[in-house]
Design an enzyme around this catalytic site. Structure first.
Site, PDB file in Angstrom:
ATOM      1  N   CYS A  86       0.819  -1.217   0.000  1.00  0.00           N
ATOM      2  CA  CYS A  86       0.000   0.000   0.000  1.00  0.00           C
ATOM      3  C   CYS A  86       0.852   1.266   0.000  1.00  0.00           C
ATOM      4  O   CYS A  86       1.562   1.515  -0.970  1.00  0.00           O
ATOM      5  CB  CYS A  86      -0.991  -0.037   1.159  1.00  0.00           C
ATOM      6  SG  CYS A  86      -2.300   1.185   1.014  1.00  0.00           S
ATOM      7  N   HIS A 198      -3.958  -4.796  -0.050  1.00  0.00           N
ATOM      8  CA  HIS A 198      -3.508  -5.374   1.217  1.00  0.00           C
ATOM      9  C   HIS A 198      -3.625  -6.895   1.174  1.00  0.00           C
ATOM     10  O   HIS A 198      -4.718  -7.429   1.336  1.00  0.00           O
ATOM     11  CB  HIS A 198      -4.367  -4.838   2.366  1.00  0.00           C
ATOM     12  CG  HIS A 198      -4.093  -3.414   2.693  1.00  0.00           C
ATOM     13  ND1 HIS A 198      -3.132  -3.042   3.598  1.00  0.00           N
ATOM     14  CD2 HIS A 198      -4.615  -2.274   2.209  1.00  0.00           C
ATOM     15  CE1 HIS A 198      -3.083  -1.720   3.675  1.00  0.00           C
ATOM     16  NE2 HIS A 198      -3.977  -1.220   2.837  1.00  0.00           N
ATOM     17  N   GLU A 200      -2.731  -8.951   3.376  1.00  0.00           N
ATOM     18  CA  GLU A 200      -3.090  -9.454   4.707  1.00  0.00           C
ATOM     19  C   GLU A 200      -4.581  -9.313   4.999  1.00  0.00           C
ATOM     20  O   GLU A 200      -5.074  -9.814   5.998  1.00  0.00           O
ATOM     21  CB  GLU A 200      -2.242  -8.744   5.777  1.00  0.00           C
ATOM     22  CG  GLU A 200      -2.638  -7.322   6.133  1.00  0.00           C
ATOM     23  CD  GLU A 200      -2.210  -6.241   5.132  1.00  0.00           C
ATOM     24  OE1 GLU A 200      -1.792  -6.581   3.997  1.00  0.00           O
ATOM     25  OE2 GLU A 200      -2.323  -5.050   5.494  1.00  0.00           O
TER      26      GLU A 200
END
Lengths: 220, 258
Positions: A86, A198, A200
């Site tokens: 990001c 992202h 994650e």
């Protein structure tokens, strides 16, 4: 022991990325040690580095400069697998339009731009930030794409982006997303991999990407 | 190809337990927010919203642990709301693993809190929750007012103006609940939703009133919402998230299919 350093420069939530790495490490049956840190020694001793970032670029760059994170990232990029996420990806570029214009690390050539107030697709006005799950087209094969179907959806949240343009090939853009404009969603240069989304927070496909990163030797 | 409309199940929790009831046949403990969140995540939820209605201070400690537990096992965005009043509250929840916080009453009592929060943590993690009620009478131009404390306290604030103001102060997303529709299963207040969605540049999450899958479709098509939030239709397994997505896709709504 696979040592992962998640570079911490005080911006935002690094818990998620650390937890996701521990999760996929356990799935692999790997012994991994995740350190959320700004300690140059820990970063130098790590096998792999995550360079995250959230929030405004001016604040991020101020902390990166204050803590001398830039040289740590440059060093890591020369020597081991690095994954930027990001604003971490945006910080690698020359410059961002955000906050009236901010100089970034200049590790990769390019300018980060604003989506604009009048972003449209097929005449329909689009919301900014670009928030949610969007498709990523895989332009080029890469070891980290393994097991991830082309055009899988990943979770994005951002108002500034690196345009996918005529310079993309030399920049190493390997994944593209469409949101009114063509967004360079993934960059890969040698042992560096960077995503605007992202991983994650992108459930299975994101975890697969991180799992691949834990096993990646940095070769393409 | 483009951005998918999001489906967000909402868990109302008190002292670390899901309240308002959740009924899953194949779940060990339907009151455990961690199990319920995992279940929704596996089923294809695009985000999870966790609303804490715990009153006591001790209870809030439990909430932090619950958020930590969810965040270690659920790898989709997690929004935590309820009782977020200070920058410290936000920091605590983000450190526990929340990706966003929803600010409601504190935004009304102190709008500048939204500005401070967005400046400190970034707009991407600041959701302003707006509870609005229709106050115009039949024949009048439509008007909605902000209410606090579960719809009991009127504030005199116009909902559309308020939404604009919140975004100017830094809200990155609006969670818009119709107090008229909440709990009715009659569908979203689509006019409210559309009016707010057109008034602000940021994404809108429609909430309050979902009773069937067509309501979700209406929310994004007629209400022009970017995301739809629902609790009971998923909790009681009237519909699964997979069914909701399949239905939306059939109706031409772009969704993430897993």
């Amino acid at each position: 022991m696979n040592k992962i350093a998640v570079i911490d420069y005080g911006m935002g939530n690094l818990h998620s990325v650390a937890k996701a790495l521990e999760h996929v490490g356990a799935q692999l049956g790997q012994q991994i040690e995740v350190s959320v840190t700004s300690d140059p020694q820990l970063i130098a001793q790590s096998d792999r580095v995550i360079f995250p970032g959230v929030g405004a670029i001016r604040d991020c760059m101020a902390e990166i400069n204050r803590l001398n994170i830039g040289s740590l990232v440059r060093e890591a990029v020369l020597s081991k697998p690095v994954f930027a996420i990001c604003v971490g990806m945006q910080a690698l570029m020359d410059r961002s339009e955000e906050n009236g214009g901010v100089d970034c690390l200049g590790i990769i050539e390019g300018q980060v731009k604003f989506f604009g107030e009048e972003l449209k697709d097929d005449g329909q006005k689009l919301k900014v930030p670009h928030m949610g799950w969007n498709e990523v087209e895989q332009l080029t094969p890469h070891p980290l794409w393994q097991g991830i179907p082309d055009r899988s959806r990943f979770y994005f949240v951002h108002s500034y982006y690196l345009p996918h343009d005529s310079r993309s090939a030399e920049r190493g853009v390997v994944g593209v997303t469409r949101y009114g404009v063509d967004v360079a969603a993934v960059l890969a240069q040698k042992n560096l991999f960077a995503t605007q989304f992202h991983p994650e927070k992108s459930q299975e496909v994101g975890l697969t990407l991180l799992r691949n990163f834990l096993q990646w030797d940095g070769q393409v | 190809m483009g951005l998918a409309k999001r489906i967000i199940p909402c868990l109302d929790c008190e002292n670390g337990r899901v309240v308002k009831g959740v009924q899953f046949v194949d779940i060990r403990d339907a009151g455990d927010p961690v199990e319920v969140s995992k279940r929704y995540c596996d089923a294809g939820a695009d985000e999870i919203t966790f609303l804490d209605i715990t009153a006591s201070h001790e209870g809030r400690e439990t909430t932090v642990h619950t958020v930590e537990a969810i965040a270690s096992q659920v790898f989709i965005p997690l929004t935590v709301g309820g009782g977020i009043r200070t920058l410290e509250d936000i920091r605590t929840m983000l450190n526990a693993g929340a990706d966003k916080v929803a600010i409601n009453t504190a935004a009304v009592t102190n709008p500048d809190f939204v500005r401070a929060a967005a400046e400190r943590f970034g707009s991407q993690c600041i959701v302003v929750a707006i509870d609005a009620k229709r106050v115009s009478t039949e024949g009048e131009p439509l008007r909605w007012e902000i209410f606090t404390h579960g719809g009991r306290n009127p504030t005199g604030l116009d909902a559309i103006d308020w939404a604009r103001k919140m975004v100017e102060l830094g809200a990155g997303e609006i969670l818009l609940t119709s107090m008229d529709r909440d709990g009715t299963k009659n569908g979203f207040d689509l006019e409210l939703c559309r009016a707010v969605s057109r008034a602000v540049p940021v994404p809108i999450i429609a909430s309050g009133g979902v009773g069937n899958l067509q309501h979700l479709v209406d929310g994004v098509i007629e209400g022009e919402a970017d995301a739809v939030l629902a609790a009971s239709i998923f909790h009681f397994q009237e519909y699964t998230i997979g069914e909701a997505k399949a239905y939306m896709a059939e109706q031409g709504v772009e969704v993430r299919l897993v």
